[in-house]
Design a protein around this motif. Structure first.
Motif, short mmCIF file in Angstrom:
data_model
loop_
_atom_site.label_atom_id
_atom_site.label_comp_id
_atom_site.label_asym_id
_atom_site.label_seq_id
_atom_site.Cartn_x
_atom_site.Cartn_y
_atom_site.Cartn_z
N ALA A 140 19.44 17.41 7.95
CA ALA A 140 20.05 16.26 8.60
C ALA A 140 19.00 15.23 9.03
N LEU A 141 17.87 15.71 9.56
CA LEU A 141 16.80 14.79 9.96
C LEU A 141 16.21 14.07 8.75
N THR A 142 16.09 14.81 7.64
CA THR A 142 15.58 14.19 6.41
C THR A 142 16.50 13.08 5.96
N LEU A 143 17.81 13.33 6.04
CA LEU A 143 18.78 12.31 5.67
C LEU A 143 18.60 11.07 6.54
N ARG A 144 18.40 11.29 7.84
CA ARG A 144 18.23 10.14 8.74
C ARG A 144 16.99 9.33 8.38
N THR A 145 15.90 10.02 7.99
CA THR A 145 14.67 9.29 7.66
C THR A 145 14.83 8.48 6.38
N MET A 146 15.78 8.86 5.53
CA MET A 146 16.00 8.11 4.29
C MET A 146 16.69 6.78 4.55
N LEU A 147 17.32 6.65 5.70
CA LEU A 147 17.98 5.39 6.03
C LEU A 147 17.01 4.48 6.79
N PRO A 148 17.04 3.19 6.51
CA PRO A 148 16.15 2.25 7.21
C PRO A 148 16.67 2.00 8.63
N THR A 149 16.42 2.98 9.51
CA THR A 149 17.06 2.97 10.83
C THR A 149 16.74 1.72 11.64
N GLU A 150 15.47 1.32 11.67
CA GLU A 150 15.10 0.16 12.49
C GLU A 150 15.77 -1.11 11.97
N ALA A 151 15.80 -1.28 10.64
CA ALA A 151 16.46 -2.46 10.06
C ALA A 151 17.95 -2.44 10.39
N LEU A 152 18.56 -1.25 10.35
CA LEU A 152 19.99 -1.15 10.66
C LEU A 152 20.26 -1.46 12.13
N ARG A 153 19.39 -0.97 13.01
CA ARG A 153 19.57 -1.28 14.43
C ARG A 153 19.45 -2.78 14.68
N GLU A 154 18.49 -3.40 14.00
CA GLU A 154 18.32 -4.85 14.15
C GLU A 154 19.55 -5.59 13.63
N LEU A 155 20.05 -5.14 12.48
CA LEU A 155 21.25 -5.75 11.93
C LEU A 155 22.43 -5.56 12.88
N TRP A 343 29.86 7.64 14.33
CA TRP A 343 31.23 8.06 14.66
C TRP A 343 31.42 9.57 14.58
N GLY A 344 30.40 10.30 14.12
CA GLY A 344 30.47 11.75 14.17
C GLY A 344 31.01 12.44 12.94
N PHE A 345 31.07 11.76 11.80
CA PHE A 345 31.51 12.44 10.59
C PHE A 345 30.40 13.38 10.10
N ALA A 346 30.80 14.34 9.29
CA ALA A 346 29.88 15.39 8.83
C ALA A 346 28.75 14.82 8.00
N ASP A 347 27.59 15.49 8.02
CA ASP A 347 26.42 15.03 7.28
C ASP A 347 26.67 14.88 5.78
N PRO A 348 27.42 15.79 5.11
CA PRO A 348 27.69 15.56 3.68
C PRO A 348 28.43 14.25 3.42
N VAL A 349 29.26 13.83 4.37
CA VAL A 349 29.96 12.55 4.24
C VAL A 349 28.97 11.40 4.37
N VAL A 350 28.09 11.49 5.37
CA VAL A 350 27.07 10.45 5.58
C VAL A 350 26.18 10.33 4.35
N GLU A 351 25.72 11.47 3.83
CA GLU A 351 24.85 11.48 2.66
C GLU A 351 25.54 10.88 1.44
N ALA A 352 26.79 11.26 1.21
CA ALA A 352 27.51 10.75 0.04
C ALA A 352 27.69 9.24 0.11
N ILE A 353 27.92 8.72 1.31
CA ILE A 353 28.08 7.27 1.47
C ILE A 353 26.75 6.55 1.26
N ALA A 354 25.70 7.10 1.86
CA ALA A 354 24.39 6.43 1.82
C ALA A 354 23.84 6.31 0.41
N PHE A 355 24.08 7.32 -0.44
CA PHE A 355 23.41 7.37 -1.73
C PHE A 355 24.37 7.38 -2.92
N HIS A 356 25.61 6.95 -2.72
CA HIS A 356 26.57 7.08 -3.82
C HIS A 356 26.24 6.18 -5.01
#
Length: 426
Positions: A140-155, A343-356
């Motif tokens: 799960a932490l690896t998945l989070r690091t793959m997302l540009p978190t700081e850019a998303l927070r700024e957005l 919103w608390g959806f499961a990690d497989p859902v987050v991963e599938a959306i991020a990299f589909h």
């Protein structure tokens, strides 16, 4: 009482240590039994230079720690005498919505389990293997690091209108607090909102889901599709179809809703057709339904910039993601994944959306929700009649399907055969 492991032991394996420029994630472990915490501390000793670990005795101490400052992950026992695990995770979700929240529960904890369905993102049955918990946290932490978190927070900070779960959504979670919660009782909460019920039944009965019978009541929708997919349909209905918008923007949102439904339906069918587990089928459908919530947020907040980005895409040899990143700092897939994670959806859902769009970026190929949504977005993107006709279509000047990824899973040839059959039949 909190006991922090600082990771400065001389025997730490330096080869596994993260770069000094990358802050170590903070992981909280909460239990009212000191010997449980001691066991976790010993078992996870080899990770002390990878994570900042804090071992907290009791729910009340956990609430104090949650209020004290941010953290990345919290793992809590369910049954605790002062403040139980559900209350701990509810506080964590409220104070730090980006945190990863796991619960440890026994088979006798069913009444507690229902209360934790909202804030908990994963459940572990006791007795559980600490290595399994650690592996789940690491993924799960690896998945989070793959997302540009700081850019998303700024957005996110620039956006004036960001969708949040509705009163009906929270009423559903309150209904789940009851030990007698069922599809019937959850359906009853939904049916108190006639507009949402109508939309959810219309969406559930669409041809994309391919249900064996027509649904006429919210209870039937909960029984047939499952709670997670109902949450996703609720999101689609509210944010795509019921949000007050100008007529032009409302039309665009309806098109996005239609595309989301197609992706969700195709992902569900694909996962079923290839014998994936029921949980994967649900995750695939849910991820497909929510894969374009980020597009909606961008259109609602910056309609002129979004329209300009799409015009640029039509006129230049580039990709959707490249244009969105240049214009907004992040892509619609990343923004969708970020929101869905909060919103608390499961990690497989987050991963599938991020990299589909680019599944290989998520790591080694797996027959999971990501694979199903990757194929489904190609099917939904077809401009021609049949869903299989999209399999070689290019969208935004980039290949829709990653055939190397699909071949590695043994799915490339079956898809090519399906495409060939569709062309012969057509």
């Amino acid at each position: 009482m909190s006991d922090q492991t600082d990771g400065n032991d001389e025997t730490t394996d330096a080869a596994t240590a993260p770069s000094e420029s990358v802050p170590r994630p903070t992981v909280l472990f909460v239990d009212d039994e000191p010997f449980i915490l001691d066991g976790l501390r010993r078992t996870l000793r080899h990770r002390r230079n990878l994570w900042n670990m804090e071992f907290i005795e009791g729910g009340k101490a956990a609430l104090d720690r949650i209020a004290a400052g941010p953290f990345d992950v919290i793992v809590s026992d369910m049954r605790m005498p002062d403040v139980d695990g559900a209350a701990v995770l509810e506080a964590a979700a409220t104070e730090h919505p980006e945190s990863l929240r796991y619960i440890l529960t026994g088979y006798a904890d069913k009444e507690y389990l229902l209360r934790a369905l909202g804030p908990a993102q994963r459940f572990f049955a006791k007795p559980c293997d600490a290595a399994e918990i650690a592996a789940s946290i690491e993924k799960a932490l690896t998945l989070r690091t793959m997302l540009p978190t700081e850019a998303l927070r700024e957005l996110m900070g620039r956006l004036k209108s960001v969708p949040v779960p509705s009163d009906t959504y929270y009423a559903l979670l309150q209904q789940l607090d009851s030990p007698t919660a069922s599809a019937k009782s959850v359906g009853a909460v939904l049916e108190e909102d006639l507009g949402l019920t109508t939309q959810i039944l219309r969406l559930s009965n669409s041809a994309y889901f391919g249900l064996p019978k027509r649904l006429t009541r919210a209870q039937e929708a909960v029984e047939m599709l499952g709670m997670e997919s109902i949450r996703a349909l609720l999101t689609v209905a509210e944010f795509f179809l019921l949000t007050p918008l100008s007529s032009a923007l409302a039309d665009e949102c309806k098109k996005l809703a239609e595309r989301s439904m197609r992706i969700g339906g195709y992902a569900r069918k694909f996962a079923q057709r290839h014998g994936m587990d029921p949980d994967i089928v649900t995750h695939a459908a849910t991820a497909g339904l929510l894969s374009h919530i980020g597009s909606l947020v961008l259109q609602v907040n910056e309609p002129n910039s979004y329209a300009r980005a799409m015009r640029y895409l039509d006129q230049h040899d580039t990709s959707v993601g490249a244009v969105e990143r240049a214009m907004f700092g992040a892509t619609h897939s990343e923004l969708s994944a970020y929101l869905v994670a909060v919103w608390g959806f499961a990690d497989p859902v987050v991963e599938a959306i991020a990299f589909h769009h680019h599944p290989a970026k998520a790591g080694p190929p797996e027959r999971g929700a990501l694979c199903a949504v990757h194929v489904a977005q190609a099917m939904a993107g077809a401009d021609t009649g049949g869903e299989d006709a999209a399999l070689f279509v290019h969208h935004g000047h980039e290949p829709v399907l990653d055939w190397d990824y699909l071949d590695a899973l043994g799915l490339g040839d079956p898809l090519r055969a399906e495409l060939g059959q569709a062309q012969e039949d057509g």
